[in-house]
Design a protein around this motif. Structure first.
Motif, PDB file in Angstrom:
ATOM      1  N   VAL A  52      -1.359  -0.263  -9.957  1.00 24.73           N
ATOM      2  CA  VAL A  52       0.020   0.203 -10.154  1.00 24.73           C
ATOM      3  C   VAL A  52       0.032   1.460 -11.038  1.00 24.73           C
ATOM      4  O   VAL A  52       0.745   2.429 -10.749  1.00 24.73           O
ATOM      5  N   MET A  56       1.437   5.011  -9.492  1.00 21.18           N
ATOM      6  CA  MET A  56       2.673   5.603 -10.004  1.00 21.18           C
ATOM      7  C   MET A  56       2.422   6.891 -10.788  1.00 21.18           C
ATOM      8  O   MET A  56       3.262   7.778 -10.829  1.00 21.18           O
ATOM      9  N   SER A  85      10.291   5.661 -16.926  1.00 19.06           N
ATOM     10  CA  SER A  85       9.203   5.328 -16.001  1.00 19.06           C
ATOM     11  C   SER A  85       8.730   3.895 -16.173  1.00 19.06           C
ATOM     12  O   SER A  85       8.215   3.283 -15.227  1.00 19.06           O
ATOM     13  N   LEU A  89       8.990  -0.655 -13.650  1.00 21.17           N
ATOM     14  CA  LEU A  89       7.818  -1.532 -13.568  1.00 21.17           C
ATOM     15  C   LEU A  89       8.102  -2.871 -14.239  1.00 21.17           C
ATOM     16  O   LEU A  89       7.718  -3.931 -13.734  1.00 21.17           O
ATOM     17  N   ASN A 245      11.924   4.258  -7.810  1.00 20.35           N
ATOM     18  CA  ASN A 245      10.777   3.358  -7.880  1.00 20.35           C
ATOM     19  C   ASN A 245      11.066   1.983  -7.290  1.00 20.35           C
ATOM     20  O   ASN A 245      10.169   1.309  -6.783  1.00 20.35           O
ATOM     21  N   VAL A 251       4.822   0.071  -4.382  1.00 21.94           N
ATOM     22  CA  VAL A 251       4.929  -0.988  -5.388  1.00 21.94           C
ATOM     23  C   VAL A 251       5.197  -2.336  -4.708  1.00 21.94           C
ATOM     24  O   VAL A 251       4.639  -3.356  -5.100  1.00 21.94           O
ATOM     25  N   MET A 268       2.100  -5.963 -13.940  1.00 23.85           N
ATOM     26  CA  MET A 268       3.243  -5.043 -14.047  1.00 23.85           C
ATOM     27  C   MET A 268       3.561  -4.771 -15.514  1.00 23.85           C
ATOM     28  O   MET A 268       3.927  -3.659 -15.891  1.00 23.85           O
ATOM     29  N   ALA A 271       1.102  -2.280 -16.928  1.00 24.35           N
ATOM     30  CA  ALA A 271       1.398  -0.951 -16.376  1.00 24.35           C
ATOM     31  C   ALA A 271       2.629  -0.359 -17.058  1.00 24.35           C
ATOM     32  O   ALA A 271       2.651   0.822 -17.426  1.00 24.35           O
ATOM     33  N   ALA A 272       3.655  -1.198 -17.258  1.00 24.49           N
ATOM     34  CA  ALA A 272       4.880  -0.709 -17.908  1.00 24.49           C
ATOM     35  C   ALA A 272       4.590  -0.269 -19.341  1.00 24.49           C
ATOM     36  O   ALA A 272       5.134   0.734 -19.816  1.00 24.49           O
TER      37      ALA A 272
END
Lengths: 502, 40
Positions: A52, A56, A85, A89, A245, A251, A268, A271-272
């Motif tokens: 991810v 992204m 951004s 996520l 997104n 995703v 997730m 990634a966030a």
């Protein structure tokens, strides 16, 4: 400046290594259309986080946040970009779990749109989603071509063809599996490279104290978190990123790739968490560039590269080239496969139980078509910012009614379409980018309000959300979310008994 | 990190933001490495 030959050689080595990885890992493992566009329940939390992040975080992170920091409002613009951004996520943690619950055998967001809302909303979501993903892809190819042209004078078409061609090779062969595995390795190179690169630049330019002093003396608002234009930029970018997104098929594919809800949550979540500091670092490059007076000639869009050139000797540029190539490869392979998967999954329904060979040709043929289009656009060096903003606005108007279908059985297809169109009407009325076009329509120019990106993006999202709530309250669709997934089946074993899931 | 706390972003806060971001990226890198390796 390094020579074009050396930069191209570094690019070629990078793309060859990862093309080799992609081909090797997928050899003998992608034997059906299902395995080409889906990697269901195969990724643990680490792999999911890595793929991810890589998907992204494209080469845009070297351009847009730095430009925002240098020219669109300093620190609040950067923070808005970073947090904006991360939010989608984080949102994919509950939404992803719901997607897997409602449609466990699904492949794409358009499959859900069709099953839940019918043809009208399906066409709406398909058009917006594919338009957004293709513009993302074209922007990535344009970005890498522009980056290599700046650091080494490489002609746009050579970069575009080299990078796009090799990514096409392993994506066409290995599909989503090749994308996920290469993404994982790429993330493990990108993260330390970005962190060490920024730390090196920080030290080379005299440390954080010197950069702070330079920024304050050049333009104190660069570091003012309450600076109005910066806050406005940060807010509208957050709205723009949210909608776009949530309609990113790349995703959605990874939501299905998670090997369980725990992996989805952790992957997730990680990634966030990491996209925030990644974008803050890139944005700080922009603030540093403005503070050091490097962007006075209107070159804010390449602020990252200007700081790198100021901080490091020319040979370090090669590391930047490798970083940029990895960023673009990892996003491009995702988009190639994502766009192909949307249409391939729909072909299975549209062609009424086609054979495996037809779907294979469709999936791979579409990957090639999408890649050639992106390579061509990347070679032209166009500015795709206006297209990007337009795609983001379309997504901002559509995603709330679309996702509401996961949670309510009352919302009808027409209700969702009306909510989306009303959101878009408000959004376009305030949208500065297409103002000239709209004002040219007789009778419309005099009634259009003062243009504002913030009102356009927030208005599109909030109006569509309000009307979705109203349409849900008034609607009587009586959709059965418990049985929705029965209309979606695996693609490696076409059924002939009415299309029920096995 | 609240807006109030950031309202007077001084050199220390700027340094903390920059070095904190670098450390966070490296920490997530270590976490992802560990998780990926533990999947094998």
């Amino acid at each position: 400046m390094v020579s074009a030959t050396v930069a191209l050689a570094a690019t070629a080595v990078t793309v060859l290594v990862f093309t080799g990885v992609g081909l090797l890992v997928s050899r003998g493992r992608v034997d059906s259309v299902e395995s080409f566009i889906s990697a269901r329940d195969s990724a643990g939390s680490g792999t999911l986080a890595a793929t991810v992040i890589a998907s992204m975080m494209g080469v845009w992170i070297l351009f847009s946040p730095a430009e925002a920091g240098a020219a669109f409002g300093g620190l609040p613009a950067v923070l808005g970009y970073a947090i904006g951004s991360a939010v989608p996520l984080a949102l994919f943690i509950p939404v992803g779990a719901r997607i897997r619950e409602v449609m466990p055998a699904g492949h794409s967001l358009t499959e859900f749109a069709y099953a839940r809302f019918g043809t009208g909303m399906y066409v709406f979501v398909l058009a917006v989603s594919v338009f957004y993903m293709f513009v993302f892809l074209a922007a990535e190819m344009t970005g890498i071509a522009g980056a290599l042209a700046f650091v080494a004078g490489v002609p746009h078409w050579q970069t575009s063809l080299l990078v796009g061609g090799f990514v096409l090779l392993y994506t066409t062969y290995g599909g989503l599996l090749a994308s996920i595995v290469t993404d994982t390795v790429q993330t493990l190179v990108i993260l330390p490279l970005l962190a060490v690169g920024f730390a090196g630049a920080l030290l080379s330019l005299g440390g954080a104290g010197d950069l702070h002093a330079a920024a304050v003396s050049t333009d104190p608002v660069l570091l003012d978190p309450a600076f109005g234009p910066g806050l406005e930029f940060g807010l509208y970018v957050a709205f723009a990123l949210l909608g776009a997104n949530m309609l990113n098929q790349g995703v959605w594919q990874r939501v299905y790739a998670a090997d369980g809800e725990r992996s989805l949550r952790r992957g997730m979540g990680l990634a966030a968490v990491v996209v925030v500091p990644m974008l803050v670092l890139s944005g700080l490059f922009g603030i540093a560039a403005a503070g050091l007076g490097l962007t006075e000639s209107g070159s804010a869009s390449i602020a990252f590269f200007l700081v790198m050139a100021e901080a490091f000797p020319a040979w370090v540029t090669l590391a930047v080239v490798v970083l940029a190539v990895l960023l673009v490869m990892s996003s491009a392979d995702t988009m190639f496969n994502a766009i192909a998967s949307v249409v391939t999954a729909d072909l299975a329904r549209a062609l009424d139980d086609p054979d495996e060979r037809t779907l294979w040709l469709g999936g791979r043929g579409l990957t090639v078509a999408v890649a050639l289009g992106a390579i061509f656009i990347g070679a032209q060096g166009y500015s795709v910012l206006q297209l990007f903003l337009t795609a983001d606005l379309l997504a901002a108007g559509v995603f709330v009614p679309f996702l509401a279908g996961l949670y309510t059985e009352r919302l009808t297809g027409p209700g969702a379409i009306v909510a989306g169109l009303a959101g878009l009407a408000v959004g376009f009325a305030y949208f500065p980018t297409l103002r000239g076009l709209l004002a040219a329509i007789p009778g419309l120019g005099s009634v259009l309000p003062t243009p504002s990106f913030l009102v356009a993006f927030a208005g599109a999202t909030l109006v569509s959300a309000a009307l979705t709530a109203a349409a849900t309250a008034l609607g009587d669709a009586d959709a059965d979310l418990e049985t929705l997934g029965r209309d979606v089946r695996s693609l490696d074993d076409p059924v002939t008994d009415g299309g029920h899931e096995r | 990190m609240s807006l109030v706390a950031l309202a007077a972003l001084g050199p220390t806060a700027f340094a903390a933001l920059a070095w904190g971001s670098i450390c966070l990226v490296l920490a997530v890198f270590a976490a992802v490495c560990w998780l990926v390796l533990s999947e094998r």
